[in-house]
Design an enzyme around this catalytic site. Structure first.
Site, PDB file in Angstrom:
ATOM      1  N   ARG A 223      24.136  23.055   2.911  1.00 26.53           N
ATOM      2  CA  ARG A 223      25.146  22.318   2.151  1.00 26.53           C
ATOM      3  C   ARG A 223      26.517  22.964   2.350  1.00 26.53           C
ATOM      4  O   ARG A 223      26.633  24.198   2.372  1.00 26.53           O
ATOM      5  CB  ARG A 223      24.818  22.310   0.658  1.00 26.53           C
ATOM      6  CG  ARG A 223      23.712  21.337   0.270  1.00 26.53           C
ATOM      7  CD  ARG A 223      24.141  19.881   0.423  1.00 26.53           C
ATOM      8  NE  ARG A 223      23.130  18.938   0.015  1.00 26.53           N
ATOM      9  CZ  ARG A 223      22.226  18.382   0.842  1.00 26.53           C
ATOM     10  NH1 ARG A 223      22.216  18.678   2.127  1.00 26.53           N
ATOM     11  NH2 ARG A 223      21.359  17.500   0.390  1.00 26.53           N
ATOM     12  N   HIS A 271      26.592  15.912   9.545  1.00 28.53           N
ATOM     13  CA  HIS A 271      25.466  15.936   8.592  1.00 28.53           C
ATOM     14  C   HIS A 271      24.299  15.080   9.112  1.00 28.53           C
ATOM     15  O   HIS A 271      23.891  14.095   8.471  1.00 28.53           O
ATOM     16  CB  HIS A 271      25.905  15.445   7.201  1.00 28.53           C
ATOM     17  CG  HIS A 271      24.953  15.844   6.102  1.00 28.53           C
ATOM     18  ND1 HIS A 271      25.353  16.169   4.838  1.00 28.53           N
ATOM     19  CD2 HIS A 271      23.601  15.963   6.099  1.00 28.53           C
ATOM     20  CE1 HIS A 271      24.293  16.461   4.087  1.00 28.53           C
ATOM     21  NE2 HIS A 271      23.214  16.335   4.837  1.00 28.53           N
TER      22      HIS A 271
END
Ligand code: NDP
Ligand code: OXD
Length: 308
Positions: A223, A271
């Site tokens: 993250r 991502h």
């Protein structure tokens, strides 16, 4: 009673269709369509509009569309007494193993350097690194970290991992949270696969980088807020970190003017290390809905005290 599907991009229709195909009897609702909030028993969410949970008085389960659940905890309208589940899925695991392996081989063989050299038509051979030249350290030995560690070990890499509790994984040297410094001192390639919690936020910082062998390579696939971006830029400029493959960012999409885009030692991916496939994940969501109706234990339930 129904399952409400909530995400703010075009992928929402794939999720609604996958769930409907899995069990046509269960009412599956796109949150943008008109519906009665009191009918919603379960919500399947990905980066939901903040505050949405308070609208649903009969909510009995919140399910993440991914492995991570940080974006649910961060929503002040989420109440911790509502059970939360996350995705544990073989495709999500094998995609992550493959993505991390690809980044490691790319780094070892210098492919990112040759890609840059093409822009100057520069023909210049560089020495290779081989498997035996490096030791790989994985932060987080959960579902994704332990599978990735085992896969790399089977490929012949020296692998070690770090987690909150002590683990035993064949072919992987495991350290618990009291041994972070020893673990870091032997990690030539550091892979981050921790969940984002108050304890792990900002963990990839100057202090941590200083404990790695000089010239280590970072693979950041967990993250964005794990990383102190300024600290990484400094560590790259000083050569403490020789390069970084970054898949996740504090702000996504990454701002067009962010210095990472033009940094020679940084490789950016959007991502995409491992993305939940609706058709693969839908059965566990439907299964959990049926378990809810029968008041049975849910699959892949998150510990809302630990936060992951
Ligand atoms: P898990 O919950 O299965 O594993 C988490 C691991 O981290 C566990 O080993 C846990 O230790 C360890 N851990 C947690 N907190 C700490 C701490 N404070 N100190 C040391 N170790 C800690 O998660 P997954 O493996 O399923 O997923 C990891 C993350 O990967 C997700 O949360 C998500 O953010 C990210 N992800 C990114 C994707 C991408 O495309 N970039 C795709 C999918 C996931 P213990 O075992 O002792 O509890
Ligand atoms: C996840 C992700 O958490 O895709 O599954 O990041």
């Amino acid at each position: 009673m129904s399952i409400l599907v909530v995400r703010q991009d075009e992928k929402i229709s794939d999720w609604v269709s996958a769930l409907q195909q899995c069990d046509p009897e269960i009412p599956i609702i796109d949150y943008r369509d008109s519906h009665q909030p009191s009918d919603v028993k379960m919500m399947l969410v990905w980066k939901q509009p903040q505050g949405i949970f308070s609208t649903y008085p009969n909510l009995e389960c919140v399910s993440s569309m991914g492995a991570g659940v940080d974006f649910i905890f961060e929503d002040p309208s989420y109440r911790k007494q509502i059970p939360m589940t996350r995705v544990v899925d073989p495709l999500l695991v094998s995609d992550m193993e493959e993505f991390v392996s690809a980044q490691i081989y790319n780094y070892l063989k210098g492919l990112h350097i040759y890609t840059g050299n093409m822009q100057q038509a520069l023909w210049e051979q560089k020495p290779y690194l081989r498997k035996s030249d490096v030791s790989i350290g994985i932060l987080g030995l959960g579902v994704l970290g332990s599978a990735t560690a085992m896969s790399l070990s089977k490929q012949g890499f020296k692998v070690q991992g770090w987690s909150q509790s002590q683990k035993k994984i064949e072919g992987v040297r495991c350290y618990d949270d009291t041994a972070l410094d020893v673990f870091l001192s032997q990690s030539d390639i550091l892979v981050n696969l921790l969940p984002l919690t108050p304890q792990t936020r900002g963990i990839l910082n100057a202090n941590l980088f200083s404990k790695l062998p000089k010239g280590s390579f970072l693979i950041q696939v967990a993250r964005g807020p794990h990383l102190e971006e300024k600290d990484l830029l400094e560590a790259l400029d000083q050569g403490q970190i020789s390069g970084a493959a970054l898949d996740v960012f504090s702000q996504e999409p990454l701002d067009k003017n962010h210095p990472f885009w033009t940094h020679k030692k940084v490789l950016i991916t959007p991502h995409c290390a491992s993305i939940s496939a609706p058709s693969s994940v839908a059965p566990q969501i439907i299964d959990n809905y049926k378990r809810l109706l029968k008041a049975q234990t849910l699959l892949n339930q998150v510990d809302t005290v630990k936060g992951y």
